[in-house]
Design an enzyme around this catalytic site. Structure first.
Site, PDB file in Angstrom:
ATOM      1  N   LYS A  47      40.631  41.122  40.674  1.00 55.34           N
ATOM      2  CA  LYS A  47      40.256  41.300  39.403  1.00 55.34           C
ATOM      3  C   LYS A  47      41.044  42.594  38.712  1.00 55.34           C
ATOM      4  CE  LYS A  47      35.826  42.284  36.760  1.00 55.34           C
ATOM      5  NZ  LYS A  47      35.677  40.876  35.895  1.00 55.34           N
ATOM      6  N   GLY A  78      41.405  48.646  43.643  1.00 52.91           N
ATOM      7  CA  GLY A  78      42.335  48.021  44.798  1.00 52.91           C
ATOM      8  C   GLY A  78      43.227  47.183  43.989  1.00 52.91           C
ATOM      9  N   CYS A  79      42.839  46.532  42.987  1.00 51.01           N
ATOM     10  CA  CYS A  79      43.840  45.626  42.521  1.00 51.01           C
ATOM     11  C   CYS A  79      44.668  46.475  41.421  1.00 51.01           C
ATOM     12  CB  CYS A  79      43.194  44.551  41.673  1.00 51.01           C
ATOM     13  SG  CYS A  79      41.922  43.662  42.520  1.00 51.01           S
ATOM     14  N   THR A  80      44.339  47.645  40.925  1.00 51.05           N
ATOM     15  CA  THR A  80      45.123  48.394  40.316  1.00 51.05           C
ATOM     16  C   THR A  80      46.307  48.990  41.047  1.00 51.05           C
ATOM     17  OG1 THR A  80      43.682  49.014  38.619  1.00 51.05           O
ATOM     18  CG2 THR A  80      45.385  50.515  38.649  1.00 51.05           C
ATOM     19  N   ALA A  97      48.851  46.463  42.049  1.00 53.03           N
ATOM     20  CA  ALA A  97      49.768  46.238  41.032  1.00 53.03           C
ATOM     21  C   ALA A  97      50.588  47.371  40.661  1.00 53.03           C
ATOM     22  CB  ALA A  97      48.966  45.899  39.659  1.00 53.03           C
TER      23      ALA A  97
END
Length: 154
Positions: free
Chosen positions: A38, A43-45, A48
């Site tokens: 998401k 974690g996703c930030t 990325a």
């Protein structure tokens, strides 16, 4: 479930600008396809941002990168702008889309409640279009460096 030696299933993903992207766009090129749960979560930030920080190194190795989630293109635009991301992102919002075909849209459980969600996974695809390396249930710390090392070894 897509594994080493497999070809990437047909895909029709949407870029943040609304244009489409398919596996044919990467024909003859090595590339990294990473799935994340998401936009704008911790974690996703971080993942990325780390891919963005290493984009020049991936490009120097002749390897392209594409990050994919179920988030809609408009949400990707906000995510990219908020964190000044340079890693290309795409949306796999279709039911029975690429994530399902590759086995990364899985049943998860939190606080005893089951739901469907994205398994953080990364695939390194060779110039021949075949998967050469798979990382499933990825832990973000150190992951991008490990993927970069594998990409540079191609």
């Amino acid at each position: 479930m897509t594994d080493i030696g497999d070809s990437i299933p047909p895909m029709a993903l949407t870029r943040p600008d609304g244009s489409s992207v398919s596996a044919a766009d990467y024909e003859g090129t090595a590339w990294v396809l990473y799935f994340y749960p998401k936009d704008d979560t911790t974690g996703c930030t971080k993942e990325a941002q780390e891919f963005s920080a290493q984009m020049a190194a991936f490009e120097a190795a002749g390897v392209q990168v594409l990050g994919v989630s179920k988030d809609p293109p408009k949400k990707h635009v906000k995510f990219i702008e908020k964190y000044a991301l340079t890693v290309p992102l795409a949306s796999d919002a279709e039911t029975d889309g690429l994530a399902e075909a590759m086995g990364v849209w899985i049943e998860k459980s939190m606080y005893g409640k089951k739901y469907m969600g994205m398994d953080r996974s990364t695939f390194l695809i060779g110039k021949d279009g075949k998967v050469v390396r798979v990382w499933r249930k990825v832990k973000v710390a150190g992951h991008v460096d490990e993927v970069l090392a594998a990409a540079q070894a191609l």
